[in-house]
Design an enzyme around this catalytic site. Structure first.
Site, PDB file in Angstrom:
ATOM      1  N   ASP A 183      19.654  62.580  29.851  1.00 45.30           N
ATOM      2  CA  ASP A 183      21.052  63.500  29.211  1.00 45.30           C
ATOM      3  C   ASP A 183      21.140  62.239  27.962  1.00 45.30           C
ATOM      4  OD1 ASP A 183      23.033  64.700  28.976  1.00 45.30           O
ATOM      5  OD2 ASP A 183      24.243  64.046  30.903  1.00 45.30           O
ATOM      6  N   GLY A 220      20.123  58.300  31.567  1.00 49.98           N
ATOM      7  CA  GLY A 220      18.868  58.622  31.655  1.00 49.98           C
ATOM      8  C   GLY A 220      18.495  59.835  30.583  1.00 49.98           C
ATOM      9  N   ASP A 270       8.103  61.709  26.272  1.00 50.81           N
ATOM     10  CA  ASP A 270       9.635  61.617  26.003  1.00 50.81           C
ATOM     11  C   ASP A 270       9.945  63.208  25.607  1.00 50.81           C
ATOM     12  OD1 ASP A 270      12.115  61.423  25.123  1.00 50.81           O
ATOM     13  OD2 ASP A 270      11.766  59.665  23.732  1.00 50.81           O
ATOM     14  N   ILE A 271      10.571  63.733  26.415  1.00 55.86           N
ATOM     15  CA  ILE A 271      11.172  65.242  26.323  1.00 55.86           C
ATOM     16  C   ILE A 271      11.902  65.260  24.813  1.00 55.86           C
ATOM     17  CG2 ILE A 271      13.592  65.213  27.421  1.00 55.86           C
ATOM     18  CD1 ILE A 271      12.219  68.031  28.860  1.00 55.86           C
ATOM     19  N   SER A 326      16.781  65.688  38.696  1.00 57.98           N
ATOM     20  CA  SER A 326      17.225  65.209  39.813  1.00 57.98           C
ATOM     21  C   SER A 326      16.504  64.055  40.233  1.00 57.98           C
ATOM     22  CB  SER A 326      17.284  66.058  41.241  1.00 57.98           C
ATOM     23  OG  SER A 326      18.622  66.866  40.908  1.00 57.98           O
TER      24      SER A 326
HETATM   25  P1  ADP Z   1      19.111  63.058  37.372  1.00 58.81           P
HETATM   26  O1  ADP Z   1      20.470  62.491  37.310  1.00 58.81           O
HETATM   27  O2  ADP Z   1      18.948  64.478  37.239  1.00 58.81           O
HETATM   28  O3  ADP Z   1      18.430  62.416  38.411  1.00 58.81           O
HETATM   29  P2  ADP Z   1      17.731  61.405  35.172  1.00 58.81           P
HETATM   30  O4  ADP Z   1      17.973  61.514  33.670  1.00 58.81           O
HETATM   31  O5  ADP Z   1      18.418  60.085  36.059  1.00 58.81           O
HETATM   32  O6  ADP Z   1      18.448  62.734  35.899  1.00 58.81           O
HETATM   33  O7  ADP Z   1      16.461  61.384  35.671  1.00 58.81           O
HETATM   34  C1  ADP Z   1      15.910  62.667  35.454  1.00 58.81           C
HETATM   35  C2  ADP Z   1      14.223  62.239  35.154  1.00 58.81           C
HETATM   36  O8  ADP Z   1      13.856  62.116  33.659  1.00 58.81           O
HETATM   37  C3  ADP Z   1      13.735  61.005  35.881  1.00 58.81           C
HETATM   38  O9  ADP Z   1      12.343  61.140  36.470  1.00 58.81           O
HETATM   39  C4  ADP Z   1      13.860  60.033  34.621  1.00 58.81           C
HETATM   40  O10 ADP Z   1      12.517  59.176  34.784  1.00 58.81           O
HETATM   41  C5  ADP Z   1      13.194  61.112  33.563  1.00 58.81           C
HETATM   42  N1  ADP Z   1      13.656  60.938  31.995  1.00 58.81           N
HETATM   43  C6  ADP Z   1      14.414  59.734  31.657  1.00 58.81           C
HETATM   44  N2  ADP Z   1      14.540  59.722  30.200  1.00 58.81           N
HETATM   45  C7  ADP Z   1      13.459  60.602  29.891  1.00 58.81           C
HETATM   46  C8  ADP Z   1      12.927  61.162  28.853  1.00 58.81           C
HETATM   47  N3  ADP Z   1      13.602  60.763  27.405  1.00 58.81           N
HETATM   48  N4  ADP Z   1      11.970  62.225  28.768  1.00 58.81           N
HETATM   49  C9  ADP Z   1      11.394  62.747  29.797  1.00 58.81           C
HETATM   50  N5  ADP Z   1      12.076  62.446  31.214  1.00 58.81           N
HETATM   51  C10 ADP Z   1      12.904  61.309  31.006  1.00 58.81           C
END
Ligand code: ADP
Length: 169
Positions: free
Chosen positions: A34, A32, A10-11, A122
């Site tokens: 964000d 997501g 988890d980032i 993305s």
């Molecule tokens: P985008 O609109 O750019 O596609 P998203 O947030 O929907 O952005 O997804 C981008 C990537 O981030 C996806 O692969 C998703 O699984 C991943 N993601 C979602 N939550 C987290 C998190 N807490 N840490 C790392 N990656 C995440």
């Protein structure tokens, strides 16, 4: 030399100088990664984003661009927000995705950040195929001229991690 690695996780749990957010052009939050960054980072991030909207980005942040804010309560100094392209099967948007990584590293250099963590920009709501996204991410970071010493790709699930790890091998 920049070291590049992929980890699953988890980032929002990263301890680094800068965490990159896959934002949308409004800069005012979304789902997501964000949503996760704003939830854990607290209201200071949105406050900074609102100020940026008012001062420089009245029409929003363009796709492929990047801009930094505080990281609020996260264990980082900055969040670098970048807007990835929505995937299109009929139009090649790989340059825009590459630009996200390049511009984020450029902003990191401006800030003096030495350690930067990226999500797979993305590949969520914006539907970029993981394989293509990983190739663009790894190639672009490898080719970048930057003072960043360590880049970590933080992938949320095991399949995404495997794709990035394979791309790095
Ligand atoms: P985008 O609109 O750019 O596609 P998203 O947030 O929907 O952005 O997804 C981008 C990537 O981030 C996806 O692969 C998703 O699984 C991943 N993601 C979602 N939550 C987290 C998190 N807490 N840490 C790392 N990656 C995440």
């Amino acid at each position: 030399m920049t070291t590049i690695e992929a980890v699953q996780g988890d980032i929002t749990r990263e301890s680094v100088d800068a965490i990159v957010n896959a934002a949308n052009s409004s800069l005012l939050g979304g789902g997501g990664v964000d949503g996760a960054i704003h939830r854990r980072g607290g209201p200071a991030i949105l406050e900074d984003c609102r100020k940026l909207r008012a001062s420089h980005y009245g029409k929003g942040l363009a796709t492929g661009q990047a801009v930094a804010t505080t990281a609020g309560d996260l264990d980082a100094h900055w969040v670098i927000h970048t807007v990835g392209p929505v995937y299109s099967a009929t139009e090649d948007r790989s340059d825009l995705l590459a630009s996200c990584y390049r511009e984020s590293l450029r902003v990191a250099d401006e800030l003096g950040a030495r350690t930067v963590s990226f999500p797979a920009i993305s590949t969520g709501v914006y539907r970029y195929p993981m394989q293509d996204a990983a190739r663009i991410a790894v190639d672009t970071v490898r080719a970048a001229r930057t003072d960043v010493e360590a880049v970590r790709f933080v992938l949320f699930d095991a399949p995404a991690y495997e794709v990035f790890a394979a791309q790095l091998r």
